[in-house]
Design a protein around this motif. Structure first.
Motif, PDB file in Angstrom:
ATOM      1  N   LYS A   1      -9.699  43.555 -24.948  1.00  0.00           N
ATOM      2  CA  LYS A   1     -10.999  43.595 -24.262  1.00  0.00           C
ATOM      3  C   LYS A   1     -10.853  42.869 -22.923  1.00  0.00           C
ATOM      4  O   LYS A   1      -9.915  42.097 -22.736  1.00  0.00           O
TER       5      LYS A   1
ATOM      6  N   LEU B   1     -14.371  32.947 -27.313  1.00  0.00           N
ATOM      7  CA  LEU B   1     -14.781  34.247 -26.770  1.00  0.00           C
ATOM      8  C   LEU B   1     -14.642  34.203 -25.245  1.00  0.00           C
ATOM      9  O   LEU B   1     -14.109  33.251 -24.692  1.00  0.00           O
TER      10      LEU B   1
ATOM     11  N   ARG C   1      -5.131  28.670 -38.559  1.00  0.00           N
ATOM     12  CA  ARG C   1      -3.926  29.501 -38.689  1.00  0.00           C
ATOM     13  C   ARG C   1      -4.204  30.974 -38.907  1.00  0.00           C
ATOM     14  O   ARG C   1      -3.314  31.701 -39.363  1.00  0.00           O
ATOM     15  N   THR C   2      -5.408  31.448 -38.590  1.00  0.00           N
ATOM     16  CA  THR C   2      -5.650  32.879 -38.818  1.00  0.00           C
ATOM     17  C   THR C   2      -4.693  33.705 -37.963  1.00  0.00           C
ATOM     18  O   THR C   2      -4.268  34.775 -38.381  1.00  0.00           O
TER      19      THR C   2
ATOM     20  N   PHE D   1     -13.739  13.450 -37.521  1.00  0.00           N
ATOM     21  CA  PHE D   1     -12.622  13.967 -38.315  1.00  0.00           C
ATOM     22  C   PHE D   1     -11.487  12.953 -38.414  1.00  0.00           C
ATOM     23  O   PHE D   1     -10.463  13.228 -39.008  1.00  0.00           O
TER      24      PHE D   1
ATOM     25  N   GLY E   1      -5.508  16.215 -37.739  1.00  0.00           N
ATOM     26  CA  GLY E   1      -5.290  16.817 -36.413  1.00  0.00           C
ATOM     27  C   GLY E   1      -4.314  17.967 -36.511  1.00  0.00           C
ATOM     28  O   GLY E   1      -4.318  18.706 -37.497  1.00  0.00           O
ATOM     29  N   ARG E   2      -3.447  18.066 -35.494  1.00  0.00           N
ATOM     30  CA  ARG E   2      -2.698  19.316 -35.311  1.00  0.00           C
ATOM     31  C   ARG E   2      -1.205  19.115 -35.195  1.00  0.00           C
ATOM     32  O   ARG E   2      -0.735  18.008 -34.995  1.00  0.00           O
TER      33      ARG E   2
ATOM     34  N   HIS F   1      -5.329  25.642 -35.251  1.00  0.00           N
ATOM     35  CA  HIS F   1      -6.495  25.510 -36.121  1.00  0.00           C
ATOM     36  C   HIS F   1      -6.259  26.009 -37.538  1.00  0.00           C
ATOM     37  O   HIS F   1      -5.332  25.578 -38.203  1.00  0.00           O
TER      38      HIS F   1
ATOM     39  N   ALA G   1      -9.673  41.628 -30.375  1.00  0.00           N
ATOM     40  CA  ALA G   1      -9.104  40.320 -30.012  1.00  0.00           C
ATOM     41  C   ALA G   1      -8.786  40.269 -28.530  1.00  0.00           C
ATOM     42  O   ALA G   1      -8.894  41.274 -27.812  1.00  0.00           O
ATOM     43  N   TRP G   2      -8.404  39.082 -28.087  1.00  0.00           N
ATOM     44  CA  TRP G   2      -7.772  38.902 -26.776  1.00  0.00           C
ATOM     45  C   TRP G   2      -6.756  40.032 -26.573  1.00  0.00           C
ATOM     46  O   TRP G   2      -6.111  40.436 -27.538  1.00  0.00           O
TER      47      TRP G   2
ATOM     48  N   PHE H   1     -10.086  38.681 -38.836  1.00  0.00           N
ATOM     49  CA  PHE H   1      -9.477  38.682 -40.163  1.00  0.00           C
ATOM     50  C   PHE H   1     -10.523  38.355 -41.219  1.00  0.00           C
ATOM     51  O   PHE H   1     -11.582  37.822 -40.911  1.00  0.00           O
TER      52      PHE H   1
ATOM     53  N   ASN I   1     -18.486  26.059 -32.224  1.00  0.00           N
ATOM     54  CA  ASN I   1     -17.521  25.123 -32.808  1.00  0.00           C
ATOM     55  C   ASN I   1     -17.081  24.108 -31.752  1.00  0.00           C
ATOM     56  O   ASN I   1     -16.385  23.153 -32.058  1.00  0.00           O
TER      57      ASN I   1
ATOM     58  N   GLN J   1     -13.425  12.568 -31.805  1.00  0.00           N
ATOM     59  CA  GLN J   1     -13.800  12.823 -33.209  1.00  0.00           C
ATOM     60  C   GLN J   1     -13.968  11.518 -33.965  1.00  0.00           C
ATOM     61  O   GLN J   1     -13.444  11.335 -35.050  1.00  0.00           O
TER      62      GLN J   1
ATOM     63  N   PHE K   1      -4.930  19.786 -40.242  1.00  0.00           N
ATOM     64  CA  PHE K   1      -6.086  20.488 -40.845  1.00  0.00           C
ATOM     65  C   PHE K   1      -5.912  22.003 -40.829  1.00  0.00           C
ATOM     66  O   PHE K   1      -6.837  22.750 -41.079  1.00  0.00           O
TER      67      PHE K   1
ATOM     68  N   GLN L   1      -9.127  14.266 -28.769  1.00  0.00           N
ATOM     69  CA  GLN L   1      -9.785  14.097 -30.074  1.00  0.00           C
ATOM     70  C   GLN L   1      -9.643  12.723 -30.724  1.00  0.00           C
ATOM     71  O   GLN L   1     -10.457  12.351 -31.560  1.00  0.00           O
TER      72      GLN L   1
ATOM     73  N   THR M   1     -12.991  15.041 -45.466  1.00  0.00           N
ATOM     74  CA  THR M   1     -13.680  14.402 -44.344  1.00  0.00           C
ATOM     75  C   THR M   1     -15.176  14.287 -44.618  1.00  0.00           C
ATOM     76  O   THR M   1     -15.700  14.907 -45.535  1.00  0.00           O
TER      77      THR M   1
HETATM   78  N1  LIG Z   1     -10.136  17.817 -40.112  1.00  0.00           N
HETATM   79  C1  LIG Z   1     -10.254  18.332 -38.884  1.00  0.00           C
HETATM   80  N2  LIG Z   1     -11.094  19.349 -38.674  1.00  0.00           N
HETATM   81  C2  LIG Z   1     -11.222  19.863 -37.433  1.00  0.00           C
HETATM   82  C3  LIG Z   1     -10.505  19.325 -36.331  1.00  0.00           C
HETATM   83  C4  LIG Z   1      -9.624  18.238 -36.587  1.00  0.00           C
HETATM   84  O1  LIG Z   1      -8.950  17.711 -35.685  1.00  0.00           O
HETATM   85  N3  LIG Z   1      -9.536  17.766 -37.869  1.00  0.00           N
HETATM   86  N4  LIG Z   1     -10.690  19.846 -35.083  1.00  0.00           N
HETATM   87  C5  LIG Z   1     -11.924  20.558 -34.805  1.00  0.00           C
HETATM   88  C6  LIG Z   1     -11.767  21.324 -33.559  1.00  0.00           C
HETATM   89  S1  LIG Z   1     -11.404  20.421 -32.165  1.00  0.00           S
HETATM   90  C7  LIG Z   1     -11.910  22.656 -33.499  1.00  0.00           C
HETATM   91  S2  LIG Z   1     -11.840  23.431 -31.983  1.00  0.00           S
HETATM   92  C8  LIG Z   1     -12.229  23.447 -34.706  1.00  0.00           C
HETATM   93  C9  LIG Z   1     -11.601  24.810 -34.752  1.00  0.00           C
HETATM   94  O2  LIG Z   1     -12.073  25.436 -35.900  1.00  0.00           O
HETATM   95  P1  LIG Z   1     -12.271  27.007 -36.017  1.00  0.00           P
HETATM   96  O3  LIG Z   1     -13.007  27.549 -34.863  1.00  0.00           O
HETATM   97  O4  LIG Z   1     -12.867  27.268 -37.340  1.00  0.00           O
HETATM   98  O5  LIG Z   1     -10.742  27.449 -36.000  1.00  0.00           O
HETATM   99  P2  LIG Z   1     -10.007  28.814 -35.746  1.00  0.00           P
HETATM  100  O6  LIG Z   1      -8.974  28.948 -36.794  1.00  0.00           O
HETATM  101  O7  LIG Z   1      -9.551  28.838 -34.344  1.00  0.00           O
HETATM  102  O8  LIG Z   1     -11.124  29.891 -35.971  1.00  0.00           O
HETATM  103  C10 LIG Z   1     -11.443  30.838 -34.986  1.00  0.00           C
HETATM  104  C11 LIG Z   1     -11.705  32.157 -35.665  1.00  0.00           C
HETATM  105  O9  LIG Z   1     -12.021  33.112 -34.662  1.00  0.00           O
HETATM  106  C12 LIG Z   1     -11.278  34.300 -34.859  1.00  0.00           C
HETATM  107  N5  LIG Z   1     -11.125  34.894 -33.535  1.00  0.00           N
HETATM  108  C13 LIG Z   1     -10.171  34.672 -32.610  1.00  0.00           C
HETATM  109  N6  LIG Z   1     -10.417  35.403 -31.508  1.00  0.00           N
HETATM  110  C14 LIG Z   1     -11.565  36.079 -31.723  1.00  0.00           C
HETATM  111  C15 LIG Z   1     -12.342  36.986 -30.940  1.00  0.00           C
HETATM  112  O10 LIG Z   1     -12.018  37.321 -29.801  1.00  0.00           O
HETATM  113  N7  LIG Z   1     -13.500  37.463 -31.520  1.00  0.00           N
HETATM  114  C16 LIG Z   1     -13.867  37.114 -32.764  1.00  0.00           C
HETATM  115  N8  LIG Z   1     -15.024  37.577 -33.235  1.00  0.00           N
HETATM  116  N9  LIG Z   1     -13.129  36.286 -33.529  1.00  0.00           N
HETATM  117  C17 LIG Z   1     -12.001  35.782 -33.014  1.00  0.00           C
HETATM  118  C18 LIG Z   1     -10.003  33.845 -35.533  1.00  0.00           C
HETATM  119  O11 LIG Z   1      -9.425  34.878 -36.307  1.00  0.00           O
HETATM  120  C19 LIG Z   1     -10.492  32.673 -36.407  1.00  0.00           C
HETATM  121  O12 LIG Z   1     -10.886  33.077 -37.676  1.00  0.00           O
HETATM  122  O13 LIG Z   1     -11.811  22.709 -35.856  1.00  0.00           O
HETATM  123  C20 LIG Z   1     -12.396  21.453 -35.945  1.00  0.00           C
HETATM  124  N10 LIG Z   1     -12.092  20.897 -37.243  1.00  0.00           N
END
Ligand SMILES: Nc1nc2c(c(=O)[nH]1)N[C@H]1C(S)=C(S)[C@@H](COP(=O)(O)OP(=O)(O)OC[C@H]3O[C@@H](n4cnc5c(=O)[nH]c(N)nc54)[C@H](O)[C@@H]3O)O[C@H]1N2
Ligand SMILES: Nc1nc2c(c(=O)[nH]1)N[C@H]1C(S)=C(S)[C@@H](COP(=O)(O)OP(=O)(O)OC[C@H]3O[C@@H](n4cnc5c(=O)[nH]c(N)nc54)[C@H](O)[C@@H]3O)O[C@H]1N2
Ligand SMILES: [Mo]
Length: 816
Positions: free
Chosen positions: A490, A146, A665-666, A769, A656-657, A663, A486-487, A470, A170, A337, A728, A333, A756
């Protein structure tokens, strides 16, 4: 002007530059087919949001829609460059799948409704819980995605108006360790280094950081140094054959989870050869003697044994780092992690302290961020910290917040540190937390042990609000779904990993009835009729700019001082680094240039913790150890990973990525060029391991841990033996809903986090992770090669795999 397929070449054309020279500009631009720069109605300033690098860009708008992006030549971060996600990712804004109306659950299904109905439900529920169970029955799980204004608003609502201690992001999964490691060593969060350190460094050490794929433009800067005479030497610590490895002078591929042993080995070499700046240590630090004793126990042979690396490589890396004149280190990470995340990250800080390498050009330390706005979650106190890096255990800091928010000091919870996310989910599981408001994160794919997470989120007694773009896997389980802008839809500000603040202006309208997170949080506050102690509305602001002005007052005098920034000043600039105040009106390139740390007992953000147990130090202990606020050298014993490989589960599973996806993939899964480049899940393994297991490139493979089972296609790479890697990114929203269920241990899933474990670093509370014990078994022949990119860490080591290309739709411009 060159046209480049930036899927087949994620890093684009080299612009070499030598040490101390300015990084040349290269302006990258991608416009949708049929549109030229002349057709564009407006270019709206912003920065990228699909990683933490903060690449400055302009959004091209035509007829009320985004038609492309262009890097900002004058931006200090990217000098015009963009990465593949930046170039193509904006198309997700216009996806037909965007949420357009609020949804509420009626008789078990989510149905469309209006804002009044949706918000009424949330307000009714909140009021009932506050009456019957008190503030700690309500929790907020927010994001690193955000804007600053949104976090500060959320923080005041949660910590101030409601008075709950359950507020985290998160960012707990992401940069909690970065923040914690900085607090442990320097008394406070705040990135010491600057990206400009790449321009000067003679050695760059990357610890568990695949910068080539995750901060792609920062890697371009490094590649451009590497392409010129007298390039920096790269030390890469990573078990995977990342693109960084190909350029490394020394590559250490430790067994995952052994980072502390490795770091102690490197420090052993540095101290043993006395590559130590004793004057600096004497003048600016405490704790050196304990470090000396500890690392004496880690000679290279012992380290080689624990980590499964060559002792001579430890010596060579130790020498490069120990004799560097300008050392830049980055950490991410692969360190954060894991079970000793903070302990390992702190040892990188220790290297810079004993070598006196802070606050000078090229002597940079980057405890990296991952998400675009994670820094703001932390500084605004929306993530288990308090606003302005204030110390929850220091009563005078709480009094400052009470004064800023015009509240009685007792309404701001500070009986214990703010609750961390893993504990919040535990409270929800146990039933003391009854309402969870999830904004901009998708825990049903990103948290560890998804079977458990689904069960927690699906409980009847938990009222779940999900605010997203989404209908995600998490939103599917919600009681109320709120459609967010979204970005680009706003206005707000955000801060990247090297403290650079950008403004992102509204360029287009959000779809349907979607509203900004800022407006949603504020609407909630007004409907709840939150008041300060004189009856004024709380929060006291109505627009993002007013929130920014309020935040400036909160940041005044703190390390993250924004007082000399304004929206107008940010609009004209190419990114400004905080602190930015009367003393530093143009911002501050490096922290700690004068060897003075934010660690004085009355000023620091935290009194620190025991690096092994995580037990907090008492204020009196901290004062006794560090009366004058010096940097703190903290040694750490090595503790083996909690779930080591066994005969039954002989592999270490890391996750990882990849360069094309963000992330869960939304967004990137809805962008044609990015989705096509990495369309489905795969598993990477070493050729020798695969041969022994009878697995060939493209075979279907089952990966199993004590938590569950994932099916993926095998990609054979130059991976370290004994390790397997799963991206992931792949959840269930795009055609895999049938797998989004639990029919017991034998359900075949797609998401890495089915495997995990629910476990975390005791100090930062960041989940692990990167180390699970796994078995791997061939279950069939797939349809050709694995759907893994050939351009990056997943590059195949067997012939016959088609190259990853983007084709005509991926051609972007480069202006050199
Ligand atoms: N196995 C495994 N798991 C991991 C990791 C890993 O390396 N391995 N990494 C971790 C790390 S570092 C991270 S950062 C997390 C990320 O994990 P998540 O935060 O769950 O990942 P995103 O897919 O980015 O989810 C962000 C959500 O926010 C929504 N979104 C985007 N912009 C906005 C906005 O402006 N407003 C609102 N309300 N919604 C918005 C998107 O549509 C999406 O659904 O995952 C973690 N999980
Ligand atoms: N393309 C892309 N870029 C992104 C993101 C994205 O989803 N996609 N997400 C952003 C976010 S939120 C984050 S947090 C960052 C993450 O950026 P990174 O940390 O660079 O990414 P990861 O792939 O999670 O992990 C980095 C490396 O850690 C290594 N590793 C695993 N276990 C160990 C270990 O025990 N020791 C060591 N030394 N290394 C180990 C892995 O092999 C991997 O190459 O990326 C950001 N940028
Ligand atoms: Mo992250």
């Amino acid at each position: 002007m060159a046209r480049t397929d930036r899927i087949s070449d994620p890093w684009g054309t080299r612009t070499p530059y030598a040490s101390g020279e300015p990084w040349p500009q290269r302006v990258d631009q991608y416009l949708t087919a049929g549109v030229t720069a002349d057709d564009v109605d407006a270019w709206v300033p912003s920065a990228s949001v699909l990683h933490s690098n903060g690449d400055g860009l302009d959004i091209a708008v035509k007829d009320g829609r985004i038609v492309g992006v262009r890097g900002r030549a004058g931006d200090r971060v990217n000098h015009g460059r963009l990465d593949p996600k930046d170039l193509y990712g904006w198309q997700a804004n216009h996806s037909p799948d965007r949420l357009r109306t609020p949804l509420v659950r009626r008789n078990g299904t989510l149905v469309e409704t209006d804002w009044d109905t949706a918000m009424d439900r949330i307000v009714t529920h909140s009021r009932r819980l506050l009456d019957e169970r008190g503030p700690n029955s309500i929790g907020f799980y927010t994001s690193g995605q955000l804007f600053l204004e949104e976090y500060y608003t959320q923080c005041v609502i949660a910590h101030g108006a409601i008075g709950t201690n359950h507020v985290d992001g998160n960012t707990r999964l992401c940069t909690a360790t970065a923040a914690e490691a900085l607090k442990e060593s320097f008394g406070c969060d705040g990135q010491p280094g600057s990206y400009t350190d790449v321009d000067h460094a003679d050695v760059i050490a990357l610890y568990g950081h695949n910068v080539a794929e995750t901060q792609t433009v920062l890697w371009m800067r490094m590649l451009d140094r590497l392409a010129a005479p007298n390039p920096p030497a790269i030390v890469c610590v990573d078990p995977r054959p990342t693109p960084v490895v190909r350029h490394a002078a020394v590559h250490l591929a430790p067994l995952p989870g052994t980072n502390v042993a490795l770091m102690n080995g490197l420090l052993h070499e540095i101290l043993d050869h006395d590559w130590v700046d004793h004057d600096y240590v004497e003048a600016h630090t405490v704790g050196f003697d304990e470090l000396r004793k500890r690392v004496a126990e880690f000679p290279p042979e012992r380290v080689a044994d624990i980590c499964g690396v060559d002792a001579n490589d430890v010596r060579r890396a130790g020498e490069l780092i120990g004799t560097a004149e300008r050392l830049l280190s980055t950490v991410l990470q692969g360190f954060y992690q894991s079970h000793q995340a903070t302990a390992a990250a702190v040892q990188v800080n220790n290297i810079h302290l004993v070598r006196g390498m802070l606050g000078r050009p090229g002597c940079g330390l980057l405890q990296m961020n991952g998400q675009p706005t994670a820094e703001n979650t932390r500084e605004c106190g929306a993530d288990g910290d308090l606003a302005g890096f204030r110390n929850w255990a220091n009563d005078s800091h709480i009094e400052e917040l009470a004064e800023l928010w015009n509240l009685d000091v007792t309404t701001i919870p500070h009986y214990a540190p703010p609750t961390h996310a893993m504990q919040m989910f535990r409270y929800a599981e146990e039933g003391s937390l009854r309402m969870l408001w999830v904004s901009a994160t998708n825990p049903a794919v990103s948290l560890p042990e998804l079977g458990r997470v689904r069960r927690i989120l699906a409980q009847d007694r938990l009222f779940l609000v999900v605010q997203d773009l989404f209908l995600t896997e998490t939103a599917q389980l919600a009681d109320v779904v709120l459609p967010a802008a979204a970005w680009a839809e706003k206005t707000g500000t955000f801060t990247n990993a090297d403290r650079t603040v950008h403004i992102s202006d509204k360029a287009i309208d959000p779809p349907g009835q979607a509203r900004s997170d800022f407006d949603i949080f504020l609407d909630y506050a007004r409907r709840m009729d939150f008041r300060d102690k004189d009856g004024g509305p709380l929060p006291s602001w109505n627009t993002p700019e007013e929130a920014f002005e309020a935040w400036k007052r909160c940041s005044a005098g703190r390390p993250c001082d924004y007082t000399a920034l304004t929206y107008d000043k940010l609009r004209g600039a190419g990114g400004i680094q905080w602190p930015c105040n009367e003393e530093h009106p143009d911002g501050t390139e490096r922290l700690y240039a004068d060897g003075q740390f934010f660690a004085a007992p009355d000023y620091c953000e935290a009194y620190g913790k025991d690096l092994i147990t995580g037990a907090p130090l008492e204020p009196t202990e901290y004062r006794a150890m560090n009366p004058f606020g010096r940097a703190i050298i903290k040694a750490a014993e090595y503790v083996p990973p909690h779930e080591p490989p066994s005969p039954e589960r002989p592999y270490v599973l890391i996750t990882g990525r990849t360069v094309y996806h963000f992330h869960t993939r939304t967004k990137t899964g809805r962008v044609p060029q990015l989705q096509a480049a990495a369309p489905d899940v795969w598993v990477e393994m070493a050729r020798a391991d695969a041969r022994r297991a009878g697995i060939a490139e493209g075979d279907l493979v089952e990966i199993r841990t004590a938590r569950g089972c994932v099916t993926a296609t095998a990609r054979l790479t130059d991976m370290r033996r004994g390790v397997v890697f799963l991206p992931f990114h792949y959840g269930y929203w795009d055609g895999y809903w049938d797998d989004y269920r639990d029919d017991g241990a034998d359900t075949h899933h797609r998401a890495a986090n089915e495997l995990t474990l629910t476990d975390w670093d005791p100090v930062s509370k960041q989940p692990i992770f990167k180390t699970s014990a796994a078995s791997v078994r061939r279950i069939g022949t797939g349809a050709g090669a694995a759907p893994a990119p050939t351009t990056a860490a997943s590059a195949p080591c067997t012939p016959g795999v088609d190259d990853t290309v983007g084709g005509a739709d991926a051609l972007a411009d480069e202006q050199l």
